[in-house]
Design a protein around this motif. Structure first.
Motif, short mmCIF file in Angstrom:
data_model
loop_
_atom_site.label_atom_id
_atom_site.label_comp_id
_atom_site.label_asym_id
_atom_site.label_seq_id
_atom_site.Cartn_x
_atom_site.Cartn_y
_atom_site.Cartn_z
N ASP A 196 50.38 23.34 6.23
CA ASP A 196 50.87 24.64 5.79
C ASP A 196 49.83 25.75 5.92
O ASP A 196 50.04 26.85 5.45
CB ASP A 196 51.35 24.55 4.33
N GLY A 197 48.70 25.44 6.58
CA GLY A 197 47.66 26.43 6.78
C GLY A 197 46.66 26.55 5.64
O GLY A 197 45.80 27.43 5.66
N THR A 198 46.72 25.62 4.69
CA THR A 198 45.76 25.63 3.57
C THR A 198 44.47 24.95 3.97
O THR A 198 44.49 23.79 4.42
CB THR A 198 46.35 24.91 2.35
N PRO A 199 43.32 25.61 3.82
CA PRO A 199 42.05 24.94 4.09
C PRO A 199 41.68 24.02 2.92
O PRO A 199 41.77 24.43 1.75
CB PRO A 199 41.03 26.09 4.19
N TRP A 200 41.27 22.82 3.22
CA TRP A 200 40.85 21.85 2.22
C TRP A 200 39.39 21.51 2.45
O TRP A 200 39.00 21.13 3.55
CB TRP A 200 41.68 20.58 2.31
N ARG A 201 38.59 21.64 1.40
CA ARG A 201 37.17 21.22 1.50
C ARG A 201 37.09 19.71 1.27
O ARG A 201 37.51 19.21 0.24
CB ARG A 201 36.32 21.93 0.47
N LEU A 202 36.52 19.01 2.25
CA LEU A 202 36.33 17.57 2.12
C LEU A 202 35.04 17.23 1.39
O LEU A 202 34.97 16.22 0.70
CB LEU A 202 36.33 16.90 3.51
N GLY A 203 34.03 18.04 1.60
CA GLY A 203 32.74 17.77 0.97
C GLY A 203 31.63 18.49 1.71
O GLY A 203 31.86 19.48 2.43
N PHE A 204 30.43 17.95 1.57
CA PHE A 204 29.24 18.59 2.12
C PHE A 204 28.40 17.58 2.88
O PHE A 204 28.38 16.39 2.55
CB PHE A 204 28.40 19.20 0.99
N PHE A 221 41.42 30.99 11.56
CA PHE A 221 40.69 29.86 11.00
C PHE A 221 41.53 29.01 10.06
O PHE A 221 41.00 28.14 9.37
CB PHE A 221 39.43 30.35 10.28
N ARG A 222 42.83 29.28 10.05
CA ARG A 222 43.73 28.47 9.22
C ARG A 222 44.81 27.83 10.09
O ARG A 222 45.97 27.75 9.74
CB ARG A 222 44.37 29.33 8.11
N ARG A 223 44.38 27.33 11.24
CA ARG A 223 45.30 26.67 12.17
C ARG A 223 45.46 25.21 11.76
O ARG A 223 44.46 24.47 11.68
CB ARG A 223 44.76 26.78 13.59
N PRO A 224 46.68 24.76 11.48
CA PRO A 224 46.90 23.41 10.98
C PRO A 224 46.24 22.34 11.86
O PRO A 224 46.34 22.37 13.08
CB PRO A 224 48.42 23.27 10.99
N GLY A 225 45.56 21.42 11.18
CA GLY A 225 44.93 20.29 11.86
C GLY A 225 43.49 20.51 12.27
O GLY A 225 42.77 19.56 12.57
N ASP A 226 43.04 21.77 12.30
CA ASP A 226 41.68 22.04 12.74
C ASP A 226 40.65 21.58 11.70
O ASP A 226 40.90 21.60 10.50
CB ASP A 226 41.48 23.54 12.98
N VAL A 227 39.51 21.19 12.20
CA VAL A 227 38.35 20.84 11.36
C VAL A 227 37.34 21.96 11.47
O VAL A 227 37.11 22.51 12.56
CB VAL A 227 37.73 19.51 11.82
N HIS A 228 36.72 22.32 10.34
CA HIS A 228 35.69 23.36 10.32
C HIS A 228 34.40 22.78 9.73
O HIS A 228 34.43 22.11 8.69
CB HIS A 228 36.12 24.56 9.48
N VAL A 229 33.31 23.03 10.41
CA VAL A 229 31.97 22.74 9.90
C VAL A 229 31.28 24.08 9.71
O VAL A 229 31.06 24.81 10.68
CB VAL A 229 31.17 21.85 10.88
N HIS A 230 30.99 24.43 8.46
CA HIS A 230 30.45 25.75 8.15
C HIS A 230 29.07 25.60 7.52
O HIS A 230 28.93 25.00 6.45
CB HIS A 230 31.39 26.50 7.21
N PHE A 231 28.06 26.16 8.19
CA PHE A 231 26.68 26.05 7.74
C PHE A 231 26.37 27.18 6.76
O PHE A 231 26.63 28.35 7.04
CB PHE A 231 25.74 26.11 8.94
N PHE A 232 25.77 26.83 5.62
CA PHE A 232 25.60 27.78 4.53
C PHE A 232 24.26 28.52 4.53
O PHE A 232 24.03 29.36 3.68
CB PHE A 232 25.78 27.08 3.19
#
Length: 331
Positions: A181-189, A273-284
């Motif tokens: 549904d376009g919701t980003p879910w954080r898996l962890g760090f 950046f809310r495309r279903p199925g995509d994975v994001h790796v975001h460096f802080f």
């Protein structure tokens, strides 16, 4: 505090598995091939990733340090189609990060001569941790590449033939997946090395985008659940097996000028950046660079980054790609 981590494993025959590690114990999960599959299952069932992992049938125990040494641990997230894994990041997010950046640019940091870097850092310091329900100051943002640029925890960094420098950036990265549904879910760090070309960046700050189009590495463990407020680690460079530079680094919200939630908001506020199925790796981001201390790296150097509560480091040797001509043809 219990440290629950997920790792991805590839056996010599190519078979992939997921490992669940809790404190010093670890075991394989049966019938689970990738962390991404496990995360999608958790979203579909409405369970947390931790509960979903713990509910999986238990396989054999495993010595993750031995598997790391054997090179059988992968990055803790990937995608079958690398184009659907996006690597991005934010800078000037950590207390003290402006000092290294300003030293890099050799610019004053006060009055009308204040650098853009210092201005952005101060704006984040003032507005990067908004009250609950409010939007804070947006950070510096950059794009690193897709999944083809993500290397494993012990794989070589291959800088382009035209690179002027290859330098480490010890960081923590957030790992996300976008639901149907376009919701980003954080898996962890994950522990990370957001490898960059600091000589190119120093030449002209507008070349920051060029300097970031490099590979990046993740440590083998995906830390799930609530992260610690403060993460303390060590970044060092090994040359011929000996440390030529070593320095502690800090991460976690207690050491940042932005909240994780604020950084996440300013990334995922964009529809693309809310495309279903995509994975994001975001460096802080980080405040610790060997480049700021005048270190010049060379091929064969190994960047080693470690930090609790991660049990294993990320350790990547530096190599350079062969020069290859690029020709644009006209149809």
């Amino acid at each position: 505090m219990t440290s629950l981590r997920l790792l991805q494993h590839r056996a010599p025959d190519g078979k992939r598995s997921v490992i669940l590690a809790e404190d010093s114990a670890a075991h394989f999960l049966r019938d689970v091939r990738t962390v991404r599959e496990l995360a999608l299952q958790a979203i579909a069932t409405g369970e947390t990733l931790a509960a979903t992992a713990r509910a999986c049938p238990t396989g054999d125990p495993v010595d993750i340090a031995a598997e790391f040494a054997a090179g059988r641990l992968l990055a803790p997230i990937d995608h079958d189609d690398p184009a659907h894994l996006l690597m991005t990041g934010t800078g000037l997010t950590h207390l003290g990060s402006a000092e290294g950046r300003d030293k890099m640019h050799k610019a004053a940091a006060s009055g009308e001569h204040q650098t853009d870097s210092m201005r952005m850092f101060l704006e984040g310091l003032e507005g990067g941790k908004p009250a609950a329900g409010q939007v804070g100051q947006q950070p510096e943002w950059f794009y690193k590449g897709d999944g083809s640029q993500l290397v494993g925890p012990t794989d070589p960094f291959t800088m382009p033939s035209f690179a002027q420098d290859g330098g480490e950036e010890p960081e923590v990265a957030g790992i996300y997946i976008v639901g149907e549904d376009g919701t980003p879910w954080r898996l962890g760090f994950a522990l990370a090395n957001e490898f960059s070309d600091h000589v190119t960046e120093r030449h002209n700050y507008l070349w920051l985008a060029h300097s970031k189009l490099r590979q990046a590495a993740l440590g083998p463990e995906l830390l799930i659940g609530t992260p610690p407020e403060s993460i303390e680690g060590t970044s060092r460079i090994l040359r011929d097996g000996k440390a030529i530079w070593e320095k502690p680094f800090l991460s976690g919200e207690a050491n940042m000028s932005h909240t994780i939630a604020n950084l996440e908001h300013h990334h995922f506020k964009y529809d693309l950046f809310r495309r279903p199925g995509d994975v994001h790796v975001h460096f802080f981001g980080t405040a610790t660079l060997s480049f700021s201390d005048g270190v010049k790296t060379q091929e064969g150097d190994v960047f080693e980054i470690s930090a609790a509560p991660f049990a294993l480091p990320v350790a990547n040797p530096l190599t350079r790609a062969e020069e290859r001509a690029v020709t644009v043809k006209v149809l």
